[in-house]
Enzyme design. Structure first.
Site, PDB file in Angstrom:
ATOM      1  N   ILE A 117     -44.452 -28.129 -23.604  1.00 29.05           N
ATOM      2  CA  ILE A 117     -44.897 -27.704 -24.926  1.00 29.05           C
ATOM      3  C   ILE A 117     -44.626 -26.209 -25.040  1.00 29.05           C
ATOM      4  O   ILE A 117     -45.059 -25.433 -24.183  1.00 29.05           O
ATOM      5  CB  ILE A 117     -46.394 -27.996 -25.139  1.00 29.05           C
ATOM      6  CG1 ILE A 117     -46.682 -29.493 -24.999  1.00 29.05           C
ATOM      7  CG2 ILE A 117     -46.845 -27.490 -26.515  1.00 29.05           C
ATOM      8  CD1 ILE A 117     -48.160 -29.849 -25.089  1.00 29.05           C
ATOM      9  N   CYS A 118     -43.878 -25.818 -26.060  1.00 31.08           N
ATOM     10  CA  CYS A 118     -43.598 -24.409 -26.332  1.00 31.08           C
ATOM     11  C   CYS A 118     -42.933 -23.736 -25.123  1.00 31.08           C
ATOM     12  O   CYS A 118     -41.940 -24.226 -24.604  1.00 31.08           O
ATOM     13  CB  CYS A 118     -44.891 -23.708 -26.737  1.00 31.08           C
ATOM     14  SG  CYS A 118     -44.672 -22.092 -27.504  1.00 31.08           S
ATOM     15  N   THR A 119     -43.489 -22.625 -24.617  1.00 33.48           N
ATOM     16  CA  THR A 119     -42.844 -21.877 -23.537  1.00 33.48           C
ATOM     17  C   THR A 119     -42.970 -22.558 -22.176  1.00 33.48           C
ATOM     18  O   THR A 119     -42.414 -22.060 -21.198  1.00 33.48           O
ATOM     19  CB  THR A 119     -43.410 -20.453 -23.439  1.00 33.48           C
ATOM     20  OG1 THR A 119     -44.825 -20.512 -23.240  1.00 33.48           O
ATOM     21  CG2 THR A 119     -43.099 -19.664 -24.704  1.00 33.48           C
ATOM     22  N   THR A 137     -37.808 -25.040 -28.007  1.00 33.93           N
ATOM     23  CA  THR A 137     -39.043 -24.301 -27.773  1.00 33.93           C
ATOM     24  C   THR A 137     -39.444 -23.676 -29.098  1.00 33.93           C
ATOM     25  O   THR A 137     -38.809 -23.929 -30.135  1.00 33.93           O
ATOM     26  CB  THR A 137     -38.859 -23.233 -26.679  1.00 33.93           C
ATOM     27  OG1 THR A 137     -40.130 -22.661 -26.344  1.00 33.93           O
ATOM     28  CG2 THR A 137     -37.915 -22.122 -27.141  1.00 33.93           C
TER      29      THR A 137
END
Length: 363
Positions: A117-119, A137
């Site tokens: 998730i994300c970074t 991302t």
């Protein structure tokens, strides 16, 4: 039908790293903690672990969390999810794993499904798990991710990417989209839609994250295309022309098409096809209607047309999709009784298609 003793839920392990965002840490627990089978048993077991022995893990807020499991939990995972962290150190700065993170990831079994998730994507990239593969991302980090890992095919416009055994998502709430997608992939749209309703989120979000990139504030007098979309959803089984949708907003076709793409991230035609694919999936899972009838009710007109669209979107035929996902939790067994459908531990989850959801069929 297997005995109750043989039932093993799919184990999801969430890797909590220092500097994590509490909201994103909670997403997998919320989404995977809801689905149950016909007997009321949880289809997933969700466990949080650290790269260190059990103990505190710092967050980006003014509190820490106590994690009860160490890295050994990774060795028993069917799916591992890496949420975002603001303290990835050399992983984020140089693209290399720390010794303790490398040691922890070495515990993963072959075939474990991985997601970020994300970074959290930086962890997967630094481990070499994204080399030559598509990934995404948060849009503010996409350019940096591409520079640091040129061997990764970064797509900054989508909400998530499913590349089979490795999945990545954009920032924050896109983690919800990703987790709902995995539930849908494992157990069908009916189960995922139920989780979405209980979580009070849409089962699908139109467009990608391009619609969230900062741009000049639009004129508040500009009309939206919400009415046209609602109008179309109520008559998916009918032929729908672009000019008819534009007429619902009293716009020219050209203005409507531009405004529609700005608001949803896709063209009206792409949006209609996605809605009809989702309608067909729902009907195939929850009704006994023939493939021809489902094609008509979903607005494809003919079974051949629907077959082509499902093959393109999902990688399978309508018949194969129905055989896999017919009411997921409540499939009829050969004797007419209810048959539990679960994902056994140590077995890779059933997938409609590895490439089917690349660039997010729900985004």
């Amino acid at each position: 039908m297997g005995s109750p003793e043989a039932f093993l839920p799919h184990r999801v392990v969430v890797l909590a790293l220092d500097g994590l965002l509490p909201f994103e840490l909670g997403i997998p627990h919320r989404i995977f903690g809801r689905p149950k089978d016909a007997l009321g048993r949880h289809l997933y077991e969700v466990v949080t672990c650290s790269v260190r022995p059990p103990g505190p893990v710092e967050t980006d807020a003014d509190f820490a969390i106590h994690v009860a499991h160490g890295p050994e939990a990774l060795a028993q995972a069917d799916t591992v999810i890496v949420p975002a962290s603001y303290e990835l150190g050399p992983v984020y700065d140089e693209g290399v794993l720390t010794d303790e993170l490398a040691t922890a990831l070495a515990r993963l079994r072959p075939g474990t499904r991985l997601a970020s998730i994300c970074t959290g994507v930086y962890v997967l990239a630094a481990a070499g798990l994204l080399d030559g593969r598509p990934a995404t991302t948060h849009w503010t980090d996409a350019e940096r991710l591409q520079r640091l890992f040129p061997q990764v095919r970064v797509d900054p416009d989508v909400l998530f990417i499913d590349d089979g055994d490795v999945l990545t998502s954009a920032g924050v709430a896109a983690g919800i989209d990703l987790c709902l997608h995995m539930v849908r992939r494992d157990h069908g749209a009916a189960v995922a839609n139920d989780v979405a309703r209980r979580t009070v989120v849409p089962p699908h979000r139109d467009g990608g994250q391009a619609q969230y990139i900062e741009r000049p504030v639009p004129d508040p007098q500009q009309a939206s295309t919400t009415t046209a979309r609602a109008w179309a959803l109520g008559r998916l089984h009918e032929p729908i022309q672009l000019r008819d949708m534009a007429a619902q907003e009293a716009m020219s076709v050209r203005t409507f098409t531009r405004r529609f793409r700005e608001e949803t991230g896709v063209s009206p035609g792409q949006w209609l096809t996605r809605q009809r694919v989702e309608r067909a999936r729902h009907l195939l899972e929850t009704t006994g209607r023939s493939v021809d009838q489902v094609a008509r009710d979903a607005g494809f007109g003919t079974a051949q047309s629907m077959r082509q669209h499902l093959q393109a979107a999902l990688g399978v035929t309508p018949t194969a999709y129905r055989r896999t996902f017919r009411t997921g939790r409540d499939r009829k067994g050969p004797d007419g009784g209810r048959q539990n459908v679960s994902t056994p531990r140590a077995t890779r989850p059933a997938s409609v298609s590895a490439a089917a959801f690349s660039k997010s069929s729900t985004g």
